[in-house]
Design an enzyme around this catalytic site. Sequence first.
Site, PDB file in Angstrom:
ATOM      1  CG  ASP A 177      -0.311 -17.426   8.187  1.00 38.43           C
ATOM      2  OD1 ASP A 177       0.707 -17.574   8.883  1.00 38.43           O
ATOM      3  OD2 ASP A 177      -1.455 -17.337   8.666  1.00 38.43           O
ATOM      4  CG  HIS A 207      11.287  -2.241   4.339  1.00 33.23           C
ATOM      5  ND1 HIS A 207       9.922  -2.216   4.271  1.00 33.23           N
ATOM      6  CD2 HIS A 207      11.626  -3.386   4.975  1.00 33.23           C
ATOM      7  CE1 HIS A 207       9.446  -3.305   4.861  1.00 33.23           C
ATOM      8  NE2 HIS A 207      10.457  -4.036   5.286  1.00 33.23           N
ATOM      9  CG  LEU A 208      11.695   2.625  -1.131  1.00 35.24           C
ATOM     10  CD1 LEU A 208      10.226   3.015  -1.156  1.00 35.24           C
ATOM     11  CD2 LEU A 208      12.413   3.196  -2.321  1.00 35.24           C
ATOM     12  CB  SER A 209      12.563   4.342   4.974  1.00 42.27           C
ATOM     13  OG  SER A 209      11.570   3.449   5.445  1.00 42.27           O
ATOM     14  CD  GLU A 230      11.033  -7.454   5.762  1.00 41.11           C
ATOM     15  OE1 GLU A 230      11.351  -8.538   6.302  1.00 41.11           O
ATOM     16  OE2 GLU A 230      10.559  -6.490   6.394  1.00 41.11           O
ATOM     17  CG  ASN A 243       8.456  -1.910   0.177  1.00 43.52           C
ATOM     18  OD1 ASN A 243       7.929  -2.009   1.280  1.00 43.52           O
ATOM     19  ND2 ASN A 243       8.999  -0.766  -0.269  1.00 43.52           N
ATOM     20  NE  ARG A 300       4.024   6.663   1.728  1.00 38.66           N
ATOM     21  CZ  ARG A 300       4.242   5.409   2.086  1.00 38.66           C
ATOM     22  NH1 ARG A 300       4.629   4.513   1.196  1.00 38.66           N
ATOM     23  NH2 ARG A 300       4.072   5.045   3.322  1.00 38.66           N
ATOM     24  CB  ALA A 311       1.500   0.168   6.257  1.00 45.23           C
ATOM     25  NE  ARG A 318      10.211   5.987   8.482  1.00 51.52           N
ATOM     26  CZ  ARG A 318       9.220   5.790   7.601  1.00 51.52           C
ATOM     27  NH1 ARG A 318       9.318   4.819   6.706  1.00 51.52           N
ATOM     28  NH2 ARG A 318       8.163   6.566   7.610  1.00 51.52           N
ATOM     29  CE1 TYR A 375       8.947   5.054   2.915  1.00 50.59           C
ATOM     30  CE2 TYR A 375       7.399   6.903   2.956  1.00 50.59           C
ATOM     31  CZ  TYR A 375       7.868   5.717   3.497  1.00 50.59           C
ATOM     32  OH  TYR A 375       7.272   5.185   4.610  1.00 50.59           O
ATOM     33  CG  HIS A 379       5.342  -2.201  10.027  1.00 48.04           C
ATOM     34  ND1 HIS A 379       6.659  -2.605  10.102  1.00 48.04           N
ATOM     35  CD2 HIS A 379       5.319  -1.176   9.117  1.00 48.04           C
ATOM     36  CE1 HIS A 379       7.389  -1.844   9.295  1.00 48.04           C
ATOM     37  NE2 HIS A 379       6.598  -0.970   8.690  1.00 48.04           N
ATOM     38  N   PRO A 396       0.793  -1.222   0.000  1.00 45.13           N
ATOM     39  CG  PRO A 396      -0.115  -1.095   2.125  1.00 45.13           C
ATOM     40  CD  PRO A 396       0.535  -2.059   1.176  1.00 45.13           C
ATOM     41  CG  ASN A 397      -0.269   4.333   1.308  1.00 50.58           C
ATOM     42  OD1 ASN A 397      -1.224   4.904   0.777  1.00 50.58           O
ATOM     43  ND2 ASN A 397      -0.357   3.748   2.488  1.00 50.58           N
ATOM     44  NE  ARG A 409       7.086   4.253   9.856  1.00 55.32           N
ATOM     45  CZ  ARG A 409       5.983   4.379   9.112  1.00 55.32           C
ATOM     46  NH1 ARG A 409       5.622   3.429   8.287  1.00 55.32           N
ATOM     47  NH2 ARG A 409       5.241   5.463   9.179  1.00 55.32           N
TER      48      ARG A 409
HETATM   49  C1  DQA Z   1       8.316   1.044   3.688  1.00 52.55           C
HETATM   50  C2  DQA Z   1       8.411   1.240   5.205  1.00 52.55           C
HETATM   51  C3  DQA Z   1       7.072   1.000   5.858  1.00 52.55           C
HETATM   52  O1  DQA Z   1       7.168   1.219   7.255  1.00 52.55           O
HETATM   53  C4  DQA Z   1       6.029   1.959   5.312  1.00 52.55           C
HETATM   54  O2  DQA Z   1       4.762   1.681   5.866  1.00 52.55           O
HETATM   55  C5  DQA Z   1       5.978   1.960   3.827  1.00 52.55           C
HETATM   56  C6  DQA Z   1       7.230   1.899   3.075  1.00 52.55           C
HETATM   57  C7  DQA Z   1       9.633   1.399   2.981  1.00 52.55           C
HETATM   58  O3  DQA Z   1       9.788   1.013   1.832  1.00 52.55           O
HETATM   59  O4  DQA Z   1      10.481   2.084   3.557  1.00 52.55           O
HETATM   60  O5  DQA Z   1       4.916   2.093   3.222  1.00 52.55           O
HETATM   61  O6  DQA Z   1       8.041  -0.336   3.436  1.00 52.55           O
END
Ligand code: DQA
Length: 149
Positions: free
Chosen positions: A92, A105-107, A103, A79, A23, A82, A112, A28, A85, A15-16, A116
């Site tokens: 599963d 993640h950008l950040s 796995e 990725n 964003r 959210a 943080r 990011y 978490h 998501p997002n 997270r």
């Molecule tokens: C994220 C980190 C997550 O905590 C956050 O909810 C995201 C992006 C990242 O790529 O840094 O949507 O997965």
Amino acid sequence: MTKGSEKNILVLNGPNLNMLGTREPEIYGSETLSDIEKNMITLAEELGYAIDFRQSNSESELVGWIQDARGSSSAILLNAGAFTHTSVAILDALQAVDMPIIEVHLSNIFRREKFRHHSYVSPAANGVICGFGSNSYILALEAAHKILS
Ligand code: DQA
């Protein structure tokens, strides 16, 4: 799309992540998801992989795509945004597929907010790459390549 004997790598975005570019760019970066996809395809072609790059804001769609990876993909880079978490359903689904899972993640999620710091994805992943901005995806592809070759 898989060509001939090319291995397919499924890249899933939660998501997002469709909002990347506008964003919270201070967290990011300014690249869009489409920029990231293009960069991955360039490297994947050099390494001999086909990339199946997808994004969804829906947990159930992501679970379905993970289930469908069985038999059609060689590895999953995820990725989960959210859902990382919160989602036992994604954990599963990942535990039911037998292939390398990275796995992404950008950040740097550990720098943080505390909520997270916990990931439901990590127990199913071969490894976690976070904190390198869009380069996290490239590093994840290289990691998958090392595992697969
Ligand atoms: C994220 C980190 C997550 O905590 C956050 O909810 C995201 C992006 C990242 O790529 O840094 O949507 O997965």
